[in-house]
Design an enzyme around this catalytic site. Structure first.
Site, PDB file in Angstrom:
ATOM      1  NE  ARG A  45      -4.135   1.795   2.264  1.00  0.00           N
ATOM      2  CZ  ARG A  45      -4.477   2.692   3.185  1.00  0.00           C
ATOM      3  NH1 ARG A  45      -3.757   2.795   4.300  1.00  0.00           N
ATOM      4  NH2 ARG A  45      -5.541   3.455   3.034  1.00  0.00           N
ATOM      5  CG  PHE A  77     -16.732   4.911  -1.135  1.00  0.00           C
ATOM      6  CD1 PHE A  77     -15.438   4.799  -1.614  1.00  0.00           C
ATOM      7  CD2 PHE A  77     -17.339   3.803  -0.568  1.00  0.00           C
ATOM      8  CE1 PHE A  77     -14.760   3.599  -1.529  1.00  0.00           C
ATOM      9  CE2 PHE A  77     -16.667   2.602  -0.484  1.00  0.00           C
ATOM     10  CZ  PHE A  77     -15.369   2.487  -0.971  1.00  0.00           C
ATOM     11  CB  ALA A 107      -5.707   5.577   0.168  1.00  0.00           C
ATOM     12  CB  SER A 108     -11.084   3.251   0.357  1.00  0.00           C
ATOM     13  OG  SER A 108     -11.652   3.999  -0.690  1.00  0.00           O
ATOM     14  CB  VAL A 109     -11.260   2.351   5.538  1.00  0.00           C
ATOM     15  CG1 VAL A 109     -10.948   1.478   6.746  1.00  0.00           C
ATOM     16  CG2 VAL A 109     -11.578   3.782   5.968  1.00  0.00           C
TER      17      VAL A 109
END
Length: 400
Positions: free
Chosen positions: A38, A216, A71-73
């Site tokens: 990541r 989101f 950047a999403s969880v």
């Protein structure tokens, strides 16, 4: 070993261990999460932060509170990839390139025989994704700077489509880009909530088999959601959809100065127990469902605190509103919070009773989820279920 001294692989595996402890994942999804780095998509972010289960903004929004891209969880990323059920060789379209991390995971999942196309409307975001994907060795991924609502028809038909931005509607343009039996995962918004819905195409209908709570950044280009103040001080607001028969002007200045009606349901919850299903169930039968926002200033003036002041489920009819509240009761230490309704306006008593009825119906079947279908607006309306009409599609919900 300190967080600073831990290696990328150690931190990555620790994060994935935490995710699968809460939610078992398909082995291929778990492997991809343990493989893709990541931090490659988050330059300038230290390793411990990169491997914390939290969102990371990469482009702020100067005109609003939410970032333009992030950047999403990671646990949410894992959940949606599990819903998508990628197979080796799939042709995948991603709406919302973000950091490129999700596209890298998709590339890992579909393998050398598959293809991943990701699209983002923002030039900087698309460039960021292209740069980080090249850096991490996922240069096969196609990155387009384009309106995701148009899609990328030249590389279809797609066997998988995933949205990583909140979508209020299903665009007509996507139908021709989906293969028969294509699987679609969308953070779909209606009545102020967002649910990650996994659907499969059957002819001209998308049928859901998985519904999960999520959140989101909204997609750019869809404006079906409205926000309006209910008083001149703008301390109480409602958030609703354009298809709803809601008139904020029907409220007057005296609405919130008169004591509210409080009606409690039979349902109790524990401190960590979710009650989001109340909202979901209500949207499957009632066009008055929206969200209310009660600001700190309104609370100071005596307006009753909703269960979630920032945005709680509510019913609005004419110049009246009823919204979800919780009251602590010591009679049941396992479930000390009782759900109910606070209501204002001329029809407050009946509206409070209607909301309590929704709460009690949810309480009798707390784990139930509705059958959900999406169909094009040009197609005939379904014969069964509760239909919400959007600009380009119909959303039909039905509790069995």
């Amino acid at each position: 070993m300190t967080e600073e001294a831990a290696t990328s692989e150690e931190l990555r595996n620790r994060l994935v261990d935490q995710i699968v402890a809460d939610r078992p994942l398909a082995p291929r999804v778990e492997h991809a999460l343990r493989t893709v780095r990541r931090e490659d998509n988050l330059p300038g972010i230290d390793l411990p932060t990169a491997y914390t289960d939290q969102a990371v903004s990469i482009k702020e929004n100067p005109s609003g509170p939410l970032p333009l891209s992030c950047a999403s969880v990671p646990s949410m990323v894992a959940m949606m990839l599990d819903q998508l059920d990628v197979k080796a060789g799939d042709n995948i379209l991603e709406i919302g390139a973000g950091t490129g991390y999700n596209a890298a995971l998709l590339d890992e999942l579909t393998g050398p025989e598959g293809h991943v196309t990701t699209v983002d409307i923002d030039e900087d975001v698309a460039l960021h994704a292209r740069t980080t994907l090249n850096r991490s060795g996922h240069d096969r991924v196609r990155v387009f700077e384009r309106d995701g609502l148009i899609g990328v028809p030249e590389h279809g038909p797609y066997t998988r489509l995933i949205g990583t931005v909140g979508l209020w509607d299903f665009p007509n343009a996507w139908w021709d880009q989906l293969a028969d039996d294509a699987r679609v995962v969308l953070p779909l918004r209606w009545r102020g909530q967002t649910r990650s819905i996994a659907l499969t195409r059957h002819g001209n209908t998308l049928t859901a088999d998985s519904v999960e709570l999520c959140g989101f950044v909204p997609v750019i280009g869809q404006d079906g959601e409205k926000t309006a103040a209910l008083n001149t001080e703008d301390t109480v607001r409602i958030h609703y959809d354009q298809d709803q028969d809601i008139d904020p002007a029907a409220f007057d200045e005296s609405t919130f100065s008169i004591p509210c009606t409080t009606t409690l349901s039979e349902q109790r919850i524990g401190g960590e127990e979710s009650f989001d299903g109340v909202w979901l169930r209500a949207t499957a039968s009632d066009n008055r469902v929206c969200r209310v926002e009660v600001t700190p200033k309104a609370l100071e003036s005596g307006v009753r605190r909703p269960s979630i002041p920032m945005r709680s489920p509510a019913l609005v009819s004419g110049g009246s509103i009823a919204y979800l509240i919780t009251e602590r009761e010591e009679a049941d230490p396992q479930r000390p919070f009782r759900l109910g309704a606070a209501a204002y306006g001329p029809d407050r008593d009946s509206l409070a009773q209607d909301l309590v009825a929704h709460i009690n119906t949810w309480g009798a079947y707390r784990a139930a989820i509705p059958e959900i279908n999406i169909s094009a607006l040009a197609d005939p309306a379904p014969d069964t279920g509760f239909t919400i009409t959007k600009s380009e599609s119909r959303l039909t919900l039905n509790y069995p």
